[in-house]
Scaffold this active site. Structure first.
Site, PDB file in Angstrom:
ATOM      1  N   ARG A  36      30.473  26.735  78.818  1.00  0.00           N
ATOM      2  CA  ARG A  36      31.558  25.786  79.100  1.00  0.00           C
ATOM      3  C   ARG A  36      31.035  24.469  79.680  1.00  0.00           C
ATOM      4  O   ARG A  36      31.630  23.411  79.456  1.00  0.00           O
ATOM      5  CB  ARG A  36      32.578  26.416  80.051  1.00  0.00           C
ATOM      6  CG  ARG A  36      33.528  27.367  79.332  1.00  0.00           C
ATOM      7  CD  ARG A  36      34.538  27.981  80.280  1.00  0.00           C
ATOM      8  NE  ARG A  36      35.593  28.668  79.557  1.00  0.00           N
ATOM      9  CZ  ARG A  36      36.543  29.385  80.137  1.00  0.00           C
ATOM     10  NH1 ARG A  36      36.572  29.511  81.456  1.00  0.00           N
ATOM     11  NH2 ARG A  36      37.479  29.973  79.412  1.00  0.00           N
ATOM     12  N   LYS A 193      45.637  46.751  73.342  1.00  0.00           N
ATOM     13  CA  LYS A 193      47.078  46.997  73.325  1.00  0.00           C
ATOM     14  C   LYS A 193      47.872  46.109  72.385  1.00  0.00           C
ATOM     15  O   LYS A 193      47.692  44.900  72.353  1.00  0.00           O
ATOM     16  CB  LYS A 193      47.633  46.814  74.744  1.00  0.00           C
ATOM     17  CG  LYS A 193      47.178  47.896  75.683  1.00  0.00           C
ATOM     18  CD  LYS A 193      47.796  47.657  77.029  1.00  0.00           C
ATOM     19  CE  LYS A 193      47.547  48.827  77.971  1.00  0.00           C
ATOM     20  NZ  LYS A 193      48.066  48.518  79.312  1.00  0.00           N
ATOM     21  N   GLY A 350      37.338  35.798  75.441  1.00  0.00           N
ATOM     22  CA  GLY A 350      36.145  36.246  76.160  1.00  0.00           C
ATOM     23  C   GLY A 350      35.484  37.459  75.520  1.00  0.00           C
ATOM     24  O   GLY A 350      34.281  37.455  75.216  1.00  0.00           O
ATOM     25  N   GLY A 373      42.718  32.868  77.132  1.00  0.00           N
ATOM     26  CA  GLY A 373      44.188  32.865  77.153  1.00  0.00           C
ATOM     27  C   GLY A 373      44.789  31.719  76.342  1.00  0.00           C
ATOM     28  O   GLY A 373      45.778  31.912  75.622  1.00  0.00           O
TER      29      GLY A 373
HETATM   30  C1  3PG Z   1      39.907  30.880  81.871  1.00  0.00           C
HETATM   31  O1  3PG Z   1      38.797  31.157  82.334  1.00  0.00           O
HETATM   32  O2  3PG Z   1      40.540  31.631  81.125  1.00  0.00           O
HETATM   33  C2  3PG Z   1      40.474  29.542  82.217  1.00  0.00           C
HETATM   34  O3  3PG Z   1      39.622  28.858  83.075  1.00  0.00           O
HETATM   35  C3  3PG Z   1      41.856  29.685  82.808  1.00  0.00           C
HETATM   36  O4  3PG Z   1      41.805  30.425  83.994  1.00  0.00           O
HETATM   37  P1  3PG Z   1      43.102  31.181  84.498  1.00  0.00           P
HETATM   38  O5  3PG Z   1      43.349  32.319  83.532  1.00  0.00           O
HETATM   39  O6  3PG Z   1      42.761  31.658  85.891  1.00  0.00           O
HETATM   40  O7  3PG Z   1      44.241  30.216  84.495  1.00  0.00           O
HETATM   41 MG    MG Z   2      42.285  33.495  81.742  1.00  0.00          MG
END
Ligand code: 3PG
Ligand code: MG
Length: 392
Positions: A36, A193, A350, A373
């Site tokens: 990142r 899931k 991830g 996310g």
């Molecule tokens: C992540 O690592 O998914 C982003 O930095 C967002 O982080 P968060 O899910 O804590 O908002």
């Molecule tokens: Mg996250």
């Protein structure tokens, strides 16, 4: 949507507030995966080259609105300096005097925005204050753009705003894969899931030509069709939902690919004894941990015929060998086709990126998103507040 980029801004002599996502994995104060950080370098370099001074805004972890020393951004300074090739000034509590007194070519990092409760509340008091620290706002944090926070959304409304280079790259890769793709398009969705990826599956069947479902969620689909899945991870209460998704796919002419053969074991453990059986032959006392070779061959043939691939989630229990086999084989096939210029492949999340790296396939994918996310929400068809705020 239309947003400006750094090319549209007059950066000379300007302080540029740059929202970045440097929420990187750390071990004992040392960055263990700098991806990142490396990916924001073009934005920082372009701002400096145009005579602007970058002031970085970022979060780390989830400190829940108060200072948590272990979540300070200060330990990241050496990794940022190494990546940018210039000194980085860390500021714990920004004041106008301190910011305005810095030399023109300074690169500044401000302490974790989430140390204030106003960040996650998107409090106008915080976005208002931030907006007085600079002249231009640049959002380069696609992976945090699903959060409507003061530093990701609120402040963008108060200043001339633009997308950074990484934000541009993420948006154009995702648009290319899902909004205006070259067809046929295949999506691979895996993971534990169905319930966590319900909206995703519902949105995808209407948009893609083939949908490969893998991992624990495939078990739920098999069970919904009356197949006994033994001790497998399975959400039996999602039966109706799974059947609805299959109906929706049929109506949209989307081919759903579920495992036709499975790798089963008595225990969830690396190296556990296992066998490959037909998808409807899981023994009562065993669990499904991977897709079998016939399923992988089917997936490979779908990849062969596709022009675009979008991937989120592993096909099996990739974290324990040998149940990474299907994920690795499918990833290798996608990488090979991408490298040969026959497939546009985009992956995010991830777990997904870890699985593709484990298979040594990520480097040949067309695009690997830094987002987890946010990637998922984008695939679900949602508007991301951080992206929407750039639309001025
Ligand atoms: C992540 O690592 O998914 C982003 O930095 C967002 O982080 P968060 O899910 O804590 O908002
Ligand atoms: Mg996250």
């Amino acid at each position: 949507m239309a947003w400006k980029t750094l090319d549209d801004m007059d950066l000379g002599g300007k302080r540029v507030l740059v929202r970045v996502d440097i929420n990187v994995p750390m071990d004992n104060g040392v960055v263990t995966d700098a991806t990142r950080i490396e990916r924001i370098v073009p934005t920082i370099k372009d701002i400096l080259a145009a005579g602007g001074s970058p002031i970085l805004l970022a979060h780390f972890g989830r400190p829940k609105g108060k200072p948590v020393p272990e979540m300070s951004l200060k330990p990241l300074v050496p990794a940022l300096e190494a990546a940018f090739g210039v000194a980085v000034t860390f500021i714990e509590r920004p004041s106008h005097d301190e910011i305005f007194g810095l030399p023109q070519d300074a690169v500044v990092l401000i302490e974790n925005t989430r140390f204030s409760p106003m960040e996650e509340a998107n409090d106008p008091q915080m976005s208002g204050f931030l907006s007085t620290l600079g002249d231009i706002y640049c959002n380069d944090a696609f992976s945090a753009a699903h959060r409507a926070h003061a530093s990701t959304a609120g402040v963008a409304e108060l200043m001339p705003a633009c997308a950074g280079r990484l934000m541009q790259a993420e948006l154009s890769a995702l648009e290319g894969a899902l909004a205006t793709p070259q067809r046929p398009v295949v999506a691979v969705v895996g993971g534990a899931k169905v319930s966590s990826k319900l909206e995703l599956l519902g949105n995808l069947v209407a948009k893609v030509d083939h949908l490969v479902i893998g991992g624990g969620m495939a078990n739920t689909f098999l069970a919904a069709q009356g197949i006994n899945v033994g001790k497998s991870l399975c959400e039996h209460d999602m039966t109706d939902t799974a059947l609805e998704i299959l109906e929706k796919a049929k109506a949209a002419n989307c081919e759903v690919i579920l495992p036709t053969d499975i790798v089963v074991s008595a225990e969830f453990k690396a190296g556990a004894a296992n066998e490959t059986v037909a998808a409807d032959a899981c023994p009562e006392d065993k669990m499904i941990l991977d897709a079998g070779p016939a399923t992988v061959a089917k997936i490979a043939s779908v990849f062969d015929g596709a022009k675009t691939l979008i991937w989120n989630g592993p096909l099996g229990a990739f974290e324990i060998e040998p149940f990474n086999a299907a994920t690795d084989a499918a990833a290798a096939k996608a990488a090979e086709l991408s490298k040969a210029g026959k497939l546009i492949s985009v992956a995010g999340g991830g777990d997904t990126v870890a699985a593709l790296n484990g298979a040594d396939a990520a480097k040949d994918f067309t695009y690997i998103s830094t987002a987890g996310g946010a990637f998922l929400e984008w695939m679900e068809g949602k508007t991301l507040p951080g992206v929407a705020a750039l639309d001025q």
